[in-house]
Design a protein around this motif. Structure first.
Motif, PDB file in Angstrom:
ATOM      1  N   UNK A  89       0.997  -0.933  -0.049  1.00 28.83           N
ATOM      2  CA  UNK A  89       0.068   0.565   0.092  1.00 28.83           C
ATOM      3  C   UNK A  89       1.229   1.316  -0.233  1.00 28.83           C
ATOM      4  N   UNK A  90       0.598   2.459  -0.679  1.00 31.74           N
ATOM      5  CA  UNK A  90       1.576   3.449  -0.787  1.00 31.74           C
ATOM      6  C   UNK A  90       0.870   4.405  -0.344  1.00 31.74           C
ATOM      7  N   UNK A  91       1.451   5.121   0.397  1.00 32.13           N
ATOM      8  CA  UNK A  91       0.390   6.565   1.063  1.00 32.13           C
ATOM      9  C   UNK A  91       1.936   7.753   1.049  1.00 32.13           C
ATOM     10  N   UNK A  92       1.752   8.736   0.327  1.00 27.83           N
ATOM     11  CA  UNK A  92       2.071   9.638   0.592  1.00 27.83           C
ATOM     12  C   UNK A  92       2.161  10.261   1.615  1.00 27.83           C
ATOM     13  N   UNK A  93       3.869  10.587   2.029  1.00 26.99           N
ATOM     14  CA  UNK A  93       4.409  11.450   2.787  1.00 26.99           C
ATOM     15  C   UNK A  93       3.970  12.243   3.558  1.00 26.99           C
ATOM     16  N   UNK A  94       3.168  12.868   4.797  1.00 23.23           N
ATOM     17  CA  UNK A  94       2.309  13.996   5.748  1.00 23.23           C
ATOM     18  C   UNK A  94       3.418  14.836   4.999  1.00 23.23           C
ATOM     19  N   UNK A  95       3.175  15.629   3.897  1.00 25.26           N
ATOM     20  CA  UNK A  95       4.243  17.252   4.339  1.00 25.26           C
ATOM     21  C   UNK A  95       5.132  17.050   3.569  1.00 25.26           C
ATOM     22  N   UNK A  96       5.334  16.196   2.745  1.00 17.12           N
ATOM     23  CA  UNK A  96       6.705  15.716   1.807  1.00 17.12           C
ATOM     24  C   UNK A  96       6.016  15.696   0.575  1.00 17.12           C
ATOM     25  N   UNK A  97       5.854  16.425  -0.638  1.00 14.39           N
ATOM     26  CA  UNK A  97       4.960  15.687  -1.841  1.00 14.39           C
ATOM     27  C   UNK A  97       5.663  15.053  -2.890  1.00 14.39           C
ATOM     28  N   UNK A  98       7.587  14.909  -1.891  1.00 11.18           N
ATOM     29  CA  UNK A  98       8.661  13.958  -2.594  1.00 11.18           C
ATOM     30  C   UNK A  98       8.855  12.678  -2.493  1.00 11.18           C
ATOM     31  N   UNK A  99       8.216  12.704  -0.569  1.00 10.90           N
ATOM     32  CA  UNK A  99       8.733  10.887  -0.288  1.00 10.90           C
ATOM     33  C   UNK A  99       6.869  10.060  -0.175  1.00 10.90           C
ATOM     34  N   UNK A 100       7.415   9.134  -0.702  1.00 10.59           N
ATOM     35  CA  UNK A 100       6.259   8.248  -0.252  1.00 10.59           C
ATOM     36  C   UNK A 100       6.260   7.347   0.847  1.00 10.59           C
ATOM     37  N   UNK A 101       6.500   5.837   1.519  1.00 13.51           N
ATOM     38  CA  UNK A 101       5.625   5.341   1.819  1.00 13.51           C
ATOM     39  C   UNK A 101       4.830   4.357   1.461  1.00 13.51           C
ATOM     40  N   UNK A 102       5.955   2.387   1.624  1.00 14.83           N
ATOM     41  CA  UNK A 102       4.758   1.192   1.220  1.00 14.83           C
ATOM     42  C   UNK A 102       5.005   0.529   2.350  1.00 14.83           C
ATOM     43  N   UNK A 103       4.346   0.170   2.723  1.00 13.68           N
ATOM     44  CA  UNK A 103       3.519  -0.430   3.328  1.00 13.68           C
ATOM     45  C   UNK A 103       3.515  -1.740   3.098  1.00 13.68           C
ATOM     46  N   UNK A 104       4.039  -2.612   3.678  1.00 12.97           N
ATOM     47  CA  UNK A 104       4.057  -4.522   2.945  1.00 12.97           C
ATOM     48  C   UNK A 104       3.863  -5.347   4.322  1.00 12.97           C
ATOM     49  N   UNK A 105       3.112  -6.262   3.872  1.00 10.88           N
ATOM     50  CA  UNK A 105       2.654  -7.483   4.048  1.00 10.88           C
ATOM     51  C   UNK A 105       3.587  -8.586   3.617  1.00 10.88           C
ATOM     52  N   UNK A 106       3.951  -9.667   4.238  1.00  8.29           N
ATOM     53  CA  UNK A 106       4.381 -10.693   3.968  1.00  8.29           C
ATOM     54  C   UNK A 106       2.823 -12.075   4.260  1.00  8.29           C
ATOM     55  N   UNK A 107       3.037 -13.348   3.383  1.00 14.04           N
ATOM     56  CA  UNK A 107       1.754 -13.970   3.450  1.00 14.04           C
ATOM     57  C   UNK A 107       1.800 -14.804   5.051  1.00 14.04           C
ATOM     58  N   UNK A 108       0.380 -14.498   5.093  1.00 13.42           N
ATOM     59  CA  UNK A 108       0.137 -14.524   6.508  1.00 13.42           C
ATOM     60  C   UNK A 108       1.134 -15.816   7.420  1.00 13.42           C
ATOM     61  N   UNK A 109       1.684 -15.424   8.652  1.00  9.48           N
ATOM     62  CA  UNK A 109       2.296 -15.939   8.872  1.00  9.48           C
ATOM     63  C   UNK A 109       4.117 -15.774   8.651  1.00  9.48           C
ATOM     64  N   UNK A 110       4.255 -15.513   7.668  1.00 16.67           N
ATOM     65  CA  UNK A 110       5.124 -14.781   7.376  1.00 16.67           C
ATOM     66  C   UNK A 110       6.096 -14.424   7.824  1.00 16.67           C
ATOM     67  N   UNK A 111       7.580 -15.032   7.684  1.00 17.77           N
ATOM     68  CA  UNK A 111       8.384 -14.373   8.472  1.00 17.77           C
ATOM     69  C   UNK A 111       8.851 -12.937   9.061  1.00 17.77           C
ATOM     70  N   UNK A 112       8.703 -12.041   8.021  1.00 21.49           N
ATOM     71  CA  UNK A 112       8.654 -10.713   7.645  1.00 21.49           C
ATOM     72  C   UNK A 112       7.804  -9.891   7.944  1.00 21.49           C
ATOM     73  N   UNK A 113       6.479 -10.373   8.074  1.00 25.16           N
ATOM     74  CA  UNK A 113       4.779  -9.531   8.987  1.00 25.16           C
ATOM     75  C   UNK A 113       4.907  -7.808   7.962  1.00 25.16           C
ATOM     76  N   UNK A 114       4.201  -7.362   8.657  1.00 26.50           N
ATOM     77  CA  UNK A 114       4.157  -5.901   8.845  1.00 26.50           C
ATOM     78  C   UNK A 114       5.814  -4.824   8.443  1.00 26.50           C
ATOM     79  N   UNK A 115       6.027  -3.891   7.259  1.00 31.79           N
ATOM     80  CA  UNK A 115       6.976  -3.724   7.048  1.00 31.79           C
ATOM     81  C   UNK A 115       6.899  -2.137   6.671  1.00 31.79           C
TER      82      UNK A 115
END
Length: 223
Positions: A100-126
């Protein structure tokens, strides 16, 4: 009893400034498919590089021009080229909301990409971050795979804070009835794992859409 998992392809756009502007006007999804909502009626796009059955995300600028898109694992710029540091993100091809892409509040040049692994995957939410000033304006991933919590379900959504600036990103840890919100502020993300939204099911969820009123949160399951 045999259970059949049926995948229903759905577009769930985060409920924040994308609605008021044109940042959600282009979608890339599936196997090289896309739609351009800058035109009426929308026009089909066939130049995308995605090959995915499930989660993906696209972001445009305020004028509806493509910036980049992702399947939660790779990130492609507006020229459909992989960003130099845009591989190996912690999403998963079998996660229903892998990125999921989310614009960084207050900075139009930066964007977050939030990711989730497969269920019970080792990486989880990052999360990772894209800086659009890099690579002569084509953008690059400048922060990669910062862990939030694990294990998680495959679901993420985002909704604008009542203050009109900050953004809540909501995910769900595995085998709990609670949802975990993270507040994004102009000074950066503010994970608060002690703040929870009570739920009623510990099941894995298919998706977490939010109401446009920002007063309701739904969660659906394939079971």
């Amino acid at each position: 009893m045999l259970r059949l998992k049926i995948f229903i392809f759905a577009f769930i756009l985060p409920v924040f400034s994308l609605q008021a502007q044109k940042q959600g006007n282009i979608w890339y999804f599936g196997f090289g498919a896309g739609l351009d909502f800058n035109n009426t009626p929308p026009t089909a796009l066939t130049d995308g590089k995605l090959i995915t059955d499930e989660g993906c995300a696209t972001i445009c600028d305020n004028d509806g021009k493509l910036l980049f898109y992702t399947d939660g694992i790779k990130v492609w710029n507006r020229f459909h080229q992989e960003m130099p540091n845009g591989t190996g993100l912690f999403g998963d091809p079998s996660a229903t909301q892998s990125g999921v892409i989310v614009p960084y509040p207050g900075n139009s040049d930066l964007y977050y990409i939030f990711t989730v692994d497969n269920n019970l995957g080792q990486y989880g939410f990052a999360y990772s971050m894209v800086d659009m000033t890099k690579e002569t304006g084509k953008g690059d991933v400048v922060v990669k795979n910062i862990p939030m919590f694990t294990p998680s379900t495959e679901k993420i959504t985002a909704v604008q804070h009542a203050n009109g600036t900050d953004v809540w990103v909501i995910a769900k840890p595995w085998e709990t009835t609670n949802f975990t919100p993270t507040e994004l502020q102009p000074k950066g993300s503010k994970p608060n794992l002690s703040l929870v939204i009570p739920g009623s099911s510990t099941q894995d969820l298919y998706s977490i859409p939010t109401a446009t009123s920002r007063h309701r949160l739904w969660a659906t399951s394939w079971q």
